[in-house]
Motif scaffolding. Structure first.
Motif, PDB file in Angstrom:
ATOM      1  N   THR A  57      -2.390  10.167  -6.746  1.00 47.22           N
ATOM      2  CA  THR A  57      -3.078  11.097  -6.614  1.00 47.22           C
ATOM      3  C   THR A  57      -2.042  12.441  -5.849  1.00 47.22           C
ATOM      4  O   THR A  57      -3.043  13.266  -5.867  1.00 47.22           O
ATOM      5  CB  THR A  57      -4.130  10.591  -5.241  1.00 47.22           C
ATOM      6  N   ASP A  58      -0.720  12.591  -5.678  1.00 45.20           N
ATOM      7  CA  ASP A  58      -0.359  13.681  -5.179  1.00 45.20           C
ATOM      8  C   ASP A  58       0.818  14.044  -5.956  1.00 45.20           C
ATOM      9  O   ASP A  58       1.674  13.074  -5.844  1.00 45.20           O
ATOM     10  CB  ASP A  58      -0.148  13.372  -3.862  1.00 45.20           C
ATOM     11  N   GLN A  59       0.265  15.072  -6.867  1.00 40.70           N
ATOM     12  CA  GLN A  59       2.333  14.768  -8.487  1.00 40.70           C
ATOM     13  C   GLN A  59       2.957  16.465  -7.719  1.00 40.70           C
ATOM     14  O   GLN A  59       2.602  17.789  -7.681  1.00 40.70           O
ATOM     15  CB  GLN A  59       1.444  15.047  -9.417  1.00 40.70           C
ATOM     16  N   ASN A  60       3.507  16.350  -7.639  1.00 38.99           N
ATOM     17  CA  ASN A  60       5.236  17.463  -7.596  1.00 38.99           C
ATOM     18  C   ASN A  60       5.559  17.493  -8.539  1.00 38.99           C
ATOM     19  O   ASN A  60       5.473  17.566  -8.793  1.00 38.99           O
ATOM     20  CB  ASN A  60       5.932  17.104  -5.135  1.00 38.99           C
ATOM     21  N   ASP A  61       6.785  18.586  -7.701  1.00 42.87           N
ATOM     22  CA  ASP A  61       6.942  19.589  -9.046  1.00 42.87           C
ATOM     23  C   ASP A  61       8.650  18.523  -9.856  1.00 42.87           C
ATOM     24  O   ASP A  61       8.434  18.298 -10.985  1.00 42.87           O
ATOM     25  CB  ASP A  61       8.306  20.363  -8.637  1.00 42.87           C
ATOM     26  N   PHE A  62       8.263  17.746  -8.344  1.00 42.53           N
ATOM     27  CA  PHE A  62       9.774  16.193  -9.504  1.00 42.53           C
ATOM     28  C   PHE A  62       8.890  15.017  -9.632  1.00 42.53           C
ATOM     29  O   PHE A  62       9.706  14.683 -11.218  1.00 42.53           O
ATOM     30  CB  PHE A  62      10.245  15.817  -7.465  1.00 42.53           C
ATOM     31  N   SER A  63       7.456  15.150  -9.713  1.00 46.00           N
ATOM     32  CA  SER A  63       6.876  14.008 -10.187  1.00 46.00           C
ATOM     33  C   SER A  63       6.826  14.550 -11.868  1.00 46.00           C
ATOM     34  O   SER A  63       7.105  13.338 -12.623  1.00 46.00           O
ATOM     35  CB  SER A  63       5.730  14.152 -10.048  1.00 46.00           C
ATOM     36  N   TRP A  64       6.322  15.585 -11.876  1.00 44.24           N
ATOM     37  CA  TRP A  64       6.261  16.462 -13.195  1.00 44.24           C
ATOM     38  C   TRP A  64       7.154  16.688 -14.148  1.00 44.24           C
ATOM     39  O   TRP A  64       7.391  16.189 -15.734  1.00 44.24           O
ATOM     40  CB  TRP A  64       5.648  18.044 -13.056  1.00 44.24           C
ATOM     41  N   THR A  65       8.964  16.752 -13.763  1.00 45.13           N
ATOM     42  CA  THR A  65       9.669  16.412 -14.219  1.00 45.13           C
ATOM     43  C   THR A  65      10.529  14.923 -14.486  1.00 45.13           C
ATOM     44  O   THR A  65      11.054  15.006 -15.680  1.00 45.13           O
ATOM     45  CB  THR A  65      10.989  17.096 -13.399  1.00 45.13           C
ATOM     46  N   VAL A  66       9.958  14.255 -13.936  1.00 44.98           N
ATOM     47  CA  VAL A  66      10.270  12.861 -14.148  1.00 44.98           C
ATOM     48  C   VAL A  66       9.697  11.966 -15.182  1.00 44.98           C
ATOM     49  O   VAL A  66      10.334  11.783 -16.503  1.00 44.98           O
ATOM     50  CB  VAL A  66      10.398  12.128 -13.452  1.00 44.98           C
ATOM     51  N   ALA A  92       1.173  -1.052  -0.199  1.00 39.64           N
ATOM     52  CA  ALA A  92      -0.034  -0.010   0.250  1.00 39.64           C
ATOM     53  C   ALA A  92       1.090   1.597   0.127  1.00 39.64           C
ATOM     54  O   ALA A  92       0.475   2.293   0.710  1.00 39.64           O
ATOM     55  CB  ALA A  92      -0.765   0.110   1.247  1.00 39.64           C
ATOM     56  N   PHE A  93       1.708   1.075  -1.010  1.00 36.54           N
ATOM     57  CA  PHE A  93       3.238   2.574  -0.783  1.00 36.54           C
ATOM     58  C   PHE A  93       2.199   2.934  -1.749  1.00 36.54           C
ATOM     59  O   PHE A  93       3.382   3.858  -2.655  1.00 36.54           O
ATOM     60  CB  PHE A  93       4.320   1.390  -1.807  1.00 36.54           C
ATOM     61  N   MET A  94       1.906   2.696  -2.901  1.00 37.88           N
ATOM     62  CA  MET A  94       1.164   3.662  -4.277  1.00 37.88           C
ATOM     63  C   MET A  94       1.004   5.037  -3.814  1.00 37.88           C
ATOM     64  O   MET A  94       0.732   5.478  -4.614  1.00 37.88           O
ATOM     65  CB  MET A  94       0.179   2.077  -5.151  1.00 37.88           C
ATOM     66  N   GLY A  95      -0.012   5.255  -2.830  1.00 36.25           N
ATOM     67  CA  GLY A  95      -0.429   6.350  -2.398  1.00 36.25           C
ATOM     68  C   GLY A  95       0.323   7.574  -2.222  1.00 36.25           C
ATOM     69  O   GLY A  95       0.252   8.624  -2.148  1.00 36.25           O
ATOM     70  N   ASP A  96       1.946   7.156  -2.068  1.00 36.84           N
ATOM     71  CA  ASP A  96       2.861   8.063  -1.800  1.00 36.84           C
ATOM     72  C   ASP A  96       3.992   8.572  -2.717  1.00 36.84           C
ATOM     73  O   ASP A  96       3.774   7.743  -3.971  1.00 36.84           O
ATOM     74  CB  ASP A  96       4.459   6.741  -0.753  1.00 36.84           C
ATOM     75  N   VAL A  97       3.830   9.612  -2.967  1.00 38.13           N
ATOM     76  CA  VAL A  97       4.352  10.784  -4.124  1.00 38.13           C
ATOM     77  C   VAL A  97       5.822  10.220  -4.434  1.00 38.13           C
ATOM     78  O   VAL A  97       6.118   9.758  -5.232  1.00 38.13           O
ATOM     79  CB  VAL A  97       4.312  12.246  -3.842  1.00 38.13           C
ATOM     80  N   TYR A  98       6.783   9.515  -3.255  1.00 38.26           N
ATOM     81  CA  TYR A  98       7.879   9.393  -3.916  1.00 38.26           C
ATOM     82  C   TYR A  98       8.214   7.955  -4.268  1.00 38.26           C
ATOM     83  O   TYR A  98       8.395   7.909  -5.850  1.00 38.26           O
ATOM     84  CB  TYR A  98       9.198   9.479  -2.509  1.00 38.26           C
ATOM     85  N   VAL A  99       7.264   7.054  -3.933  1.00 34.47           N
ATOM     86  CA  VAL A  99       7.311   5.965  -3.886  1.00 34.47           C
ATOM     87  C   VAL A  99       6.338   5.550  -6.270  1.00 34.47           C
ATOM     88  O   VAL A  99       7.885   5.111  -6.730  1.00 34.47           O
ATOM     89  CB  VAL A  99       6.614   4.875  -3.342  1.00 34.47           C
ATOM     90  N   GLY A 100       5.493   6.550  -6.055  1.00 33.22           N
ATOM     91  CA  GLY A 100       4.970   6.882  -7.487  1.00 33.22           C
ATOM     92  C   GLY A 100       5.980   7.260  -8.281  1.00 33.22           C
ATOM     93  O   GLY A 100       6.187   7.287  -9.601  1.00 33.22           O
ATOM     94  N   THR A 101       6.621   9.040  -7.750  1.00 30.02           N
ATOM     95  CA  THR A 101       7.645   9.267  -8.728  1.00 30.02           C
ATOM     96  C   THR A 101       8.991   8.403  -9.264  1.00 30.02           C
ATOM     97  O   THR A 101       9.339   8.960 -10.354  1.00 30.02           O
ATOM     98  CB  THR A 101       8.210  10.343  -7.993  1.00 30.02           C
ATOM     99  N   GLY A 102       9.010   7.431  -8.072  1.00 29.76           N
ATOM    100  CA  GLY A 102      10.361   6.201  -8.849  1.00 29.76           C
ATOM    101  C   GLY A 102       9.696   5.324  -9.482  1.00 29.76           C
ATOM    102  O   GLY A 102      10.485   5.359 -10.226  1.00 29.76           O
TER     103      GLY A 102
END
Length: 730
Positions: free
Chosen positions: A510-519, A478-488
């Motif tokens: 569900t949550d996308q930060n600057d780093f997620s969009w960059t990736v 149940a880590f898929m809600g974590d923005v860092y795991v999703g970004t990774g």
């Protein structure tokens, strides 16, 4: 305090006896709580000289002074000086033994008393409550022949201190039914019970009783109301109570300071902090730690320096926070000075201080000093071991890190992550996967931090199959809600070439930060989906609160370059400072040169390089030279090559190879031979190409002109067979 003694000596008892006695009693009271025994003894000697030490009210004060400093011999001498039994003296001895934990002696003194008063009974009730003897304390409460508000309050407060909040409220109910009127201390304890139980409705009812009893202006009652409203989530009501208070103490200011800090209003919190008349260690620590948590390390350090100058002694947690701030700033010199101060005050043996110092030295690259701090800690816990293992890993000293890891008496998730991240740092990805397998076999569960290291390893080795397996584990945990795991995961799929899966993971976040969009933008651009990358960037600007950063804009320029959208790329580049507040770096400028060169606008590319505000990278000249080679612009190619050769003369063959290729395309084989001769004389060699394939979770790497593989003959036969089949198909 010495100055106060001198001012006492300046008084003349014969002239102003009352003032002299009042000053003496005031000094004795202060020395009982804040002064030293030496100062007390000096005053005692002076009072003997002046003939006042035998006065009963002075003798009692001297007795309290010596009991506070646990001077039993002097205390016994004073008791013997009294002619027979003295109720006040006995009460003083009972109270002192209760404070020291000598419960049997306190009971003995109580039992031998010829007479007792309400203070005697209340001292037994509160003293036994303090040491957790609740049943015995309530027995004394039931036998108490003086049921005053003092004894009732002692019972209620004691029950609250022992976590028996319901019982405390029940005792308060019995008090209300009696003829005894509660005081402000009673209400304060009852408020605390209501707050601890979360019974806010009852707390509001108690506040009505307190107002009815005439305590609406009591500082302690108002403080309790502020805490009650804050726990209820009603900060506006707490602020109203604060504003109405005519008198405030340190507790008041600290409570309202907490309100602003919990709301994330550092400006408001600082204003409250500066207006505090007196500040304690808690208020200082709260402000310092919150500044650090919000990334304002310099401000936190300035506040800490001011705290020390103003005479407030920092706590262990405060010092740990400050050392962590110095670690993030890599301020080794300041950290060394603070370490010296810690040694001076004898706090270096505390494990949290020691662990923070280890982290400081290791982050500053001084693992030797970190090891010395580690060795000096007498009782090391897992935090100390983790700090040292992570410190060695951070500095790439994996031999030392592995040795510490093997010797660690206990391992937790952080221990494993420390060694795993070290392998990632030095690029030993096979060790990463092996270590994770050992971690799972040990019974440890993968954490989000572990996944970050794992996905980085999968991305670096393009291990798509492993990445998919870890993706499944992340879903299971149940880590898929974590923005860092999703970004990774988004980055891993993109680096492995599976752009469709990368986009799916990103879209489901569900949550996308600057780093997620960059990736995701970078992944699309690097995998040839340039137009999709630009569309997603435009979508982000209109639908998301994410802010473009340097890497994201570099990816967008890269996409524009590879999709031929030169004008759009130039528009984005020239708006970097004005729109996004980012000053273009050499890499951004190189991307623009590549963009212009690819579209055949060679003169513009050259002019752009000449106008750059930063020193052009060798890649900028290489991009222009490569375009000149393709378009056959010999004159500009030679001019560009000369500048590139100056930049890459000592460490690269890129410029020589590009120029050689251009001569070859033009059929100038004499020039080609000259370039190759120059490369040979300088010992320059183009870096060999590398490819790899993953078979049954094992990655096999192949380098150009590398004959070290033991299965090379079989591989060559298969490749020849494939080549033959391809020729037949043609």
């Amino acid at each position: 305090m010495i100055a106060s003694l001198r001012s006492l000596l300046s008084l003349q008892p014969a002239v102003s006896f009352t003032a002299y006695v009042d000053k003496s009693l005031s000094l004795l009271k202060k020395l009982s709580t804040h002064g030293s025994l030496m100062e007390g003894a000096m005053l005692h000697g002076h009072l003997i000289k002046m003939g006042l030490s035998s006065e009963r009210y002075v003798t009692i004060k001297l007795l309290i002074l010596y009991l506070k400093h646990r001077r039993l011999r002097e205390s016994e001498h004073i008791r013997e000086a009294f002619d027979g039994f003295d109720l006040v003296v006995h009460n003083c001895f009972i109270n002192a033994n209760m404070e020291w934990g000598n419960l049997n002696e306190a009971r003995r003194l109580f039992d031998e008393m010829l007479d007792r008063n309400e203070i005697t009974w209340s001292t037994m009730i509160s003293g036994l409550m303090r040491w957790g003897k609740v049943k015995e304390s309530l027995w004394y409460f039931g036998k108490n022949p003086f049921p005053s508000v003092v004894s009732w309050t002692a019972g209620i407060t004691g029950l609250v201190q022992n976590g028996l909040n319901f019982e405390a409220l029940d005792l308060f109910r019995k008090l209300l039914r009696s003829c005894v009127k509660p005081n402000s201390m009673t209400f304060t304890s009852v408020f605390k019970a209501c707050i601890e139980m979360g019974n806010f409705r009852l707390g509001m009812s108690v506040s009505g009783l307190a107002v009815k009893a005439g305590f609406q202006h009591s500082v302690s009652i108002s403080n309790s109301l502020i805490t009650l409203f804050l726990r209820m989530g009603k900060p506006s009501l707490a602020k109203d109570v604060f504003d109405r208070m005519k008198e405030r103490d340190t507790v008041t200011w600290t409570a309202i300071l907490d309100m602003y800090i919990d709301a994330g209003d550092l400006v408001g919190a600082r204003s409250i902090f500066e207006n505090m008349l007196t500040r304690n260690e808690v208020s200082w620590s709260v402000m310092i730690s919150r500044y650090i948590q919000n990334g304002h390390h310099e401000e936190a350090l300035m506040l800490f320096s001011r705290m020390v100058r103003e005479g407030t002694k920092p706590s262990i947690s405060c010092l740990s926070s400050v050392i962590c701030a110095l670690s993030d700033l890599k301020a080794l010199h300041t950290g060394t000075n603070l370490h010296a101060h810690i040694l001076k005050v004898g706090m270096e043996t505390y494990v949290f201080i020691g662990s923070a110092l280890i982290d400081l030295y290791c982050k500053c690259g001084n693992t030797r000093e970190g090891q010395l701090v580690f060795d000096s800690i007498p009782s090391k816990n897992v935090v100390c071991w983790n700090s040292m293992i992570s410190g060695y890993s951070l500095n790439g000293q994996m031999v030392e890190a592995e040795k510490m890891f093997q010797n660690a008496p206990a391992r937790d998730n952080i221990t494993w992550n420390g060694i795993i991240s070290g392998y990632v740092e030095i690029g030993q990805f096979d060790e990463v996967f092996e270590c994770v397998n050992e971690m799972l076999l040990s019974g440890e569960v993968l954490s989000k931090s572990t996944f970050s290291s794992l996905l980085c390893a999968c991305s670096s080795t393009a291990s798509l199959e492993k990445g998919r397996n870890f993706h499944a584990k992340a879903v299971k945990l149940a880590f898929m809600g974590d923005v860092y795991v999703g970004t990774g995961l988004t980055d891993m799929y993109a680096k492995c070439g599976d752009v469709i899966s990368s986009r799916k993971v990103f879209d489901r976040m569900t949550d996308q930060n600057d780093f997620s969009w960059t990736v995701i933008i970078q992944g699309l651009a690097e995998n040839g989906f340039a137009e999709e990358a630009i569309e997603l960037f435009e979508e982000m600007e209109t639908t998301s609160s994410a802010t473009p950063n340097e890497l994201m804009l570099l990816s967008v320029l890269f996409a524009c370059s590879h999709s031929g959208m030169v004008d759009k790329g130039l528009t984005i580049f020239y708006s970097m400072e004005t729109v996004y507040g980012i000053k273009p770096s050499g890499r951004h400028c190189t991307c623009v040169v590549d963009m212009l060169s690819r579209s055949g606008r060679l003169s513009e590319a050259e002019a752009f390089i000449d106008s750059m505000h930063v020193t052009p990278e060798s890649n900028a000249w290489a991009a222009l030279l490569s375009a000149c080679t393709k378009l056959g612009n010999e004159k500009l190619a030679e001019k560009t090559a000369k500048k590139l050769l100056v930049l890459t003369e000592r460490n690269s063959a890129a410029g020589h190879v590009l120029l050689s290729n251009m001569y070859a395309s033009l059929g100038k084989w004499t020039e080609v031979l000259k370039m190759r001769k120059v490369m040979k004389e300088k010992g320059l060699k183009k870096t060999g190409g590398c490819s790899w394939v993953e078979v049954k979770s094992i990655v096999y790497s192949f380098y150009s002109e590398d004959g070290s593989n033991s299965q090379l003959p079989e591989i060559s036969q298969v490749l020849e067979l494939l080549r033959t089949e391809m020729l037949i198909v043609e």
